[in-house]
Design an enzyme around this catalytic site. Sequence first.
Site, PDB file in Angstrom:
ATOM      1  N   LYS A  35       0.852  -1.200   0.000  1.00 47.98           N
ATOM      2  CA  LYS A  35       0.000   0.000   0.000  1.00 47.98           C
ATOM      3  C   LYS A  35       0.887   1.249   0.000  1.00 47.98           C
ATOM      4  O   LYS A  35       2.114   1.144   0.105  1.00 47.98           O
ATOM      5  CB  LYS A  35      -0.908  -0.023   1.229  1.00 47.98           C
ATOM      6  CG  LYS A  35      -0.162  -0.077   2.551  1.00 47.98           C
ATOM      7  CD  LYS A  35      -1.097  -0.279   3.718  1.00 47.98           C
ATOM      8  CE  LYS A  35      -0.309  -0.289   5.018  1.00 47.98           C
ATOM      9  NZ  LYS A  35      -1.140  -0.120   6.189  1.00 47.98           N
ATOM     10  N   ARG A 130      -7.941  -0.484  17.282  1.00 44.84           N
ATOM     11  CA  ARG A 130      -8.040   0.448  16.163  1.00 44.84           C
ATOM     12  C   ARG A 130      -9.187  -0.037  15.277  1.00 44.84           C
ATOM     13  O   ARG A 130     -10.258   0.520  15.300  1.00 44.84           O
ATOM     14  CB  ARG A 130      -6.697   0.510  15.415  1.00 44.84           C
ATOM     15  CG  ARG A 130      -6.604   1.639  14.419  1.00 44.84           C
ATOM     16  CD  ARG A 130      -5.239   1.708  13.764  1.00 44.84           C
ATOM     17  NE  ARG A 130      -4.919   0.516  12.984  1.00 44.84           N
ATOM     18  CZ  ARG A 130      -3.818   0.370  12.247  1.00 44.84           C
ATOM     19  NH1 ARG A 130      -2.914   1.340  12.219  1.00 44.84           N
ATOM     20  NH2 ARG A 130      -3.597  -0.728  11.576  1.00 44.84           N
ATOM     21  N   TYR A 254      17.611  29.336   6.944  1.00 43.17           N
ATOM     22  CA  TYR A 254      16.513  30.098   7.561  1.00 43.17           C
ATOM     23  C   TYR A 254      16.683  30.154   9.078  1.00 43.17           C
ATOM     24  O   TYR A 254      16.935  29.147   9.727  1.00 43.17           O
ATOM     25  CB  TYR A 254      15.175  29.429   7.255  1.00 43.17           C
ATOM     26  CG  TYR A 254      14.683  29.636   5.846  1.00 43.17           C
ATOM     27  CD1 TYR A 254      14.388  30.911   5.367  1.00 43.17           C
ATOM     28  CD2 TYR A 254      14.505  28.543   5.007  1.00 43.17           C
ATOM     29  CE1 TYR A 254      13.923  31.092   4.070  1.00 43.17           C
ATOM     30  CE2 TYR A 254      14.034  28.717   3.713  1.00 43.17           C
ATOM     31  CZ  TYR A 254      13.745  29.997   3.254  1.00 43.17           C
ATOM     32  OH  TYR A 254      13.288  30.177   1.978  1.00 43.17           O
TER      33      TYR A 254
HETATM   34  C1  PLP Z   1      -3.188  -4.661   8.421  1.00 37.53           C
HETATM   35  C2  PLP Z   1      -1.725  -4.558   8.132  1.00 37.53           C
HETATM   36  N1  PLP Z   1      -1.006  -5.673   7.978  1.00 37.53           N
HETATM   37  C3  PLP Z   1       0.328  -5.645   7.714  1.00 37.53           C
HETATM   38  C4  PLP Z   1       0.992  -4.441   7.625  1.00 37.53           C
HETATM   39  C5  PLP Z   1       2.486  -4.434   7.379  1.00 37.53           C
HETATM   40  O1  PLP Z   1       3.146  -3.917   8.500  1.00 37.53           O
HETATM   41  P1  PLP Z   1       4.743  -3.745   8.487  1.00 37.53           P
HETATM   42  O2  PLP Z   1       5.032  -2.720   7.451  1.00 37.53           O
HETATM   43  O3  PLP Z   1       5.053  -3.260   9.866  1.00 37.53           O
HETATM   44  O4  PLP Z   1       5.305  -5.072   8.155  1.00 37.53           O
HETATM   45  C6  PLP Z   1       0.281  -3.252   7.796  1.00 37.53           C
HETATM   46  C7  PLP Z   1       0.983  -1.977   7.713  1.00 37.53           C
HETATM   47  O5  PLP Z   1       0.662  -0.969   8.247  1.00 37.53           O
HETATM   48  C8  PLP Z   1      -1.109  -3.314   8.053  1.00 37.53           C
HETATM   49  O6  PLP Z   1      -1.832  -2.202   8.210  1.00 37.53           O
END
Ligand code: PLP
Length: 366
Positions: A35, A130, A254
């Site tokens: 993602k 969550r 800056y």
């Molecule tokens: C539901 C879920 N699974 C797996 C992952 C992968 O996590 P990581 O990048 O810590 O391996 C994420 C990442 O945020 C997630 O939201």
Amino acid sequence: MSRPICATIDLQALQDNLDRARGAAPDRRVMAVIKANGYGHGLVTVARALAGADGFGLTCLEEALVLREAGIRQPLVLLEGFFEAAELDPVARHHVEVVVHHASQIDILERARLPAPIGVWLKVDTGMHRLGFAPSSVGPALERLRACSAVGSVRFLSHLAFADDRRDRRTESQCELFQHTLRGLPGERSLANSAGVLGWGASHLDWVRPGIMLYGVSPFVGSTGEQEGLRPVMTLGTRLVAVNRCRRGDAVGYGGTWVCPEDMAVGVATIGYGDGYPRHARSGTPVLVGGRRAALVGRVSMDMIAVDLRGHPDARVGDPVVLWGAGLPVEEVAESAGTIAYELLCGVAERVPRHVPAGEAVSAAV
Ligand SMILES: Cc1ncc(COP(=O)(O)O)c(C=O)c1O
């Protein structure tokens, strides 16, 4: 692109890191989490390079459609599920699977009339608080899903909240609660993120879901990817565009927050927060100039940073500067900027071209 700035993507390292995940969780299926534009590396590039993954974890339908359009055939899972009813028709037509984490999503599924049933992952809240159904609500939610004509297979997942600390026993409690909640229920299970894959064998189950480790970054507090047997995938680089002779007492950048302690050379590299380099990186944050360490000085600008070139007497305009990646762990830069490597990688701006060197398995970064 005229500006000498680039994120170089090492696809061999990406594939090696997938092998590392497979080695750590043998005989489990791997849902590679890609993602957020493949954690900033390029969604399609990463998906193509990870052809050996059994599926991909995504955030939203748009990502899934881009991948299907690019010819990616593996299972695609929307880890937050769907947000409105209108998504369900394309979800079904493109064989996308969805997480269901809330009763309001089941309400929508019950009303849906779809061209094909969709695969669902029922999310259980085992302690992160969550997303997900409380363990006591899993039975009734499952019953509703099973009675739904829009729903095909039902599998189960949960998410680890504390696994980045190897000493935190709450991860064991999450593993136990997940198994206990699902005892006797048919359906595949998934719990492990990268930290679970590398540090918590009890979380491996049927599917593992590594994300950050695939990009060469340690999921654990206080270690680097290299220490975990991983290789960095992204190297963020630019060049010096000025080398200035400054006098003792000159204030740099800056607000003049950094003052030259002696007569010295200060380099200016073309990269800044407009590119995703962290605005809050402190003076002293490491960079590589010509392959050797130097320190950021003064405030990060939108397009530029200043670098202390004491110790680099031969530095010249045009010299390569590495902000993180090969030779400079992104974890170290993140620490110095008060953030985490995830944020730095995901935050690399669109205006930074991603470059896959010729000869790599995939020819063009997306
Ligand atoms: C539901 C879920 N699974 C797996 C992952 C992968 O996590 P990581 O990048 O810590 O391996 C994420 C990442 O945020 C997630 O939201």
